[in-house]
Design a protein around this motif. Structure first.
Motif, PDB file in Angstrom:
ATOM      1  N   ALA A  56      24.622 -25.996  57.542  1.00 42.65           N
ATOM      2  CA  ALA A  56      26.198 -25.371  57.114  1.00 42.65           C
ATOM      3  C   ALA A  56      27.479 -24.373  57.056  1.00 42.65           C
ATOM      4  CB  ALA A  56      26.573 -26.763  56.095  1.00 42.65           C
ATOM      5  N   GLN A  57      26.529 -23.269  56.938  1.00 45.55           N
ATOM      6  CA  GLN A  57      27.437 -22.384  56.023  1.00 45.55           C
ATOM      7  C   GLN A  57      27.879 -21.203  57.425  1.00 45.55           C
ATOM      8  OE1 GLN A  57      25.158 -20.019  53.625  1.00 45.55           O
ATOM      9  NE2 GLN A  57      27.146 -20.204  52.052  1.00 45.55           N
ATOM     10  N   TYR A  64      26.186 -30.372  57.944  1.00 51.12           N
ATOM     11  CA  TYR A  64      26.422 -29.837  56.378  1.00 51.12           C
ATOM     12  C   TYR A  64      26.989 -31.915  56.409  1.00 51.12           C
ATOM     13  CZ  TYR A  64      30.306 -29.198  52.761  1.00 51.12           C
ATOM     14  OH  TYR A  64      31.199 -29.100  52.095  1.00 51.12           O
ATOM     15  N   ARG A  65      26.948 -32.512  57.023  1.00 53.98           N
ATOM     16  CA  ARG A  65      26.845 -34.212  56.554  1.00 53.98           C
ATOM     17  C   ARG A  65      25.695 -34.068  56.045  1.00 53.98           C
ATOM     18  NH1 ARG A  65      25.024 -37.206  58.543  1.00 53.98           N
ATOM     19  NH2 ARG A  65      24.374 -36.825  61.234  1.00 53.98           N
ATOM     20  N   LEU A  68      25.298 -33.451  52.328  1.00 52.80           N
ATOM     21  CA  LEU A  68      25.580 -33.682  51.341  1.00 52.80           C
ATOM     22  C   LEU A  68      25.741 -34.787  51.006  1.00 52.80           C
ATOM     23  CD1 LEU A  68      29.478 -32.706  52.489  1.00 52.80           C
ATOM     24  CD2 LEU A  68      28.028 -32.134  50.638  1.00 52.80           C
ATOM     25  N   THR A  72      23.721 -36.330  47.345  1.00 55.55           N
ATOM     26  CA  THR A  72      24.617 -36.847  46.495  1.00 55.55           C
ATOM     27  C   THR A  72      23.723 -37.805  45.816  1.00 55.55           C
ATOM     28  OG1 THR A  72      26.317 -37.303  48.624  1.00 55.55           O
ATOM     29  CG2 THR A  72      26.289 -39.420  46.653  1.00 55.55           C
ATOM     30  N   LEU A  97      31.437 -32.999  44.546  1.00 54.95           N
ATOM     31  CA  LEU A  97      30.620 -32.554  46.202  1.00 54.95           C
ATOM     32  C   LEU A  97      31.599 -32.526  46.309  1.00 54.95           C
ATOM     33  CD1 LEU A  97      29.742 -36.475  47.268  1.00 54.95           C
ATOM     34  CD2 LEU A  97      28.289 -34.485  46.455  1.00 54.95           C
ATOM     35  N   LEU A  98      32.999 -32.685  45.624  1.00 57.74           N
ATOM     36  CA  LEU A  98      34.939 -30.914  45.917  1.00 57.74           C
ATOM     37  C   LEU A  98      33.868 -29.780  45.942  1.00 57.74           C
ATOM     38  CD1 LEU A  98      37.160 -33.978  45.090  1.00 57.74           C
ATOM     39  CD2 LEU A  98      36.543 -32.816  47.335  1.00 57.74           C
ATOM     40  N   HIS A 101      31.558 -28.241  48.030  1.00 56.40           N
ATOM     41  CA  HIS A 101      32.935 -27.823  49.458  1.00 56.40           C
ATOM     42  C   HIS A 101      33.675 -27.317  48.819  1.00 56.40           C
ATOM     43  CE1 HIS A 101      34.731 -29.116  53.384  1.00 56.40           C
ATOM     44  NE2 HIS A 101      36.133 -28.715  52.303  1.00 56.40           N
ATOM     45  N   ARG A 104      31.053 -23.401  48.759  1.00 57.70           N
ATOM     46  CA  ARG A 104      29.939 -23.402  49.167  1.00 57.70           C
ATOM     47  C   ARG A 104      29.752 -22.210  50.205  1.00 57.70           C
ATOM     48  NH1 ARG A 104      33.665 -25.808  52.649  1.00 57.70           N
ATOM     49  NH2 ARG A 104      33.869 -24.679  54.827  1.00 57.70           N
TER      50      ARG A 104
END
Length: 150
Positions: A56-57, A64-65, A68, A72, A97-98, A101, A104
């Protein structure tokens, strides 16, 4: 008791990598295994999450999806241990989660992902509980005695 030079007490030292000794036979070739397919319990899941976060980085939106989506339920289970109200629980999950994000880019792919996530989760839950405690200390529930109209 024998002391292993690769393991040191009190330090954050890593073991030395293994090397082939002259005259020894090389290990048999093993097929290349895709990292996502290696999941053995919680340790495998954490390894998978570390790989997904590193991807994701690097800019892979699908990784990334997936990350998450997979973290969760875990974050929700950690938050459920601290909250009674389901709306507080979901608000904490969203806060985590925020935060993941937003920060990250601070994750170091050479380190385990699980402890990084747990630290963020506990901090966000603690922040929410403190906010909730401060607001309930200032609020007074209305009763029939507070009614101003006849």
């Amino acid at each position: 008791m024998a002391h292993n030079s690769a393991v040191s007490s009190g330090g954050n030292h890593r073991a030395r990598p293994f090397a082939l000794v002259a005259g020894s036979t090389p290990p048999p070739e093993t097929p290349e295994i895709e990292p996502e397919s290696v999941t053995i319990g919680a340790r495998g899941r954490a390894l998978d999450w570390s790989i997904l976060m590193a991807r994701a980085q690097a800019g892979e939106p699908d990784a990334y999806r997936r990350l998450l989506e997979e973290i969760t339920p875990y974050v929700r289970s950690l938050a459920a241990k601290c909250h009674r109200d389901s709306s507080d629980l979901e608000d904490s999950v969203q806060d985590v989660l925020l935060t993941v994000h937003a920060i990250r880019h601070t994750y170091d792919p050479t380190r385990p992902f699980g402890p990084w996530l747990v630290a963020i989760t506990h901090r966000r839950i603690t922040d929410r509980l403190r906010r909730h405690g401060r607001s309930t200390a200032r609020e007074t529930p209305l009763t029939d005695a507070h009614e101003t109209f006849a």
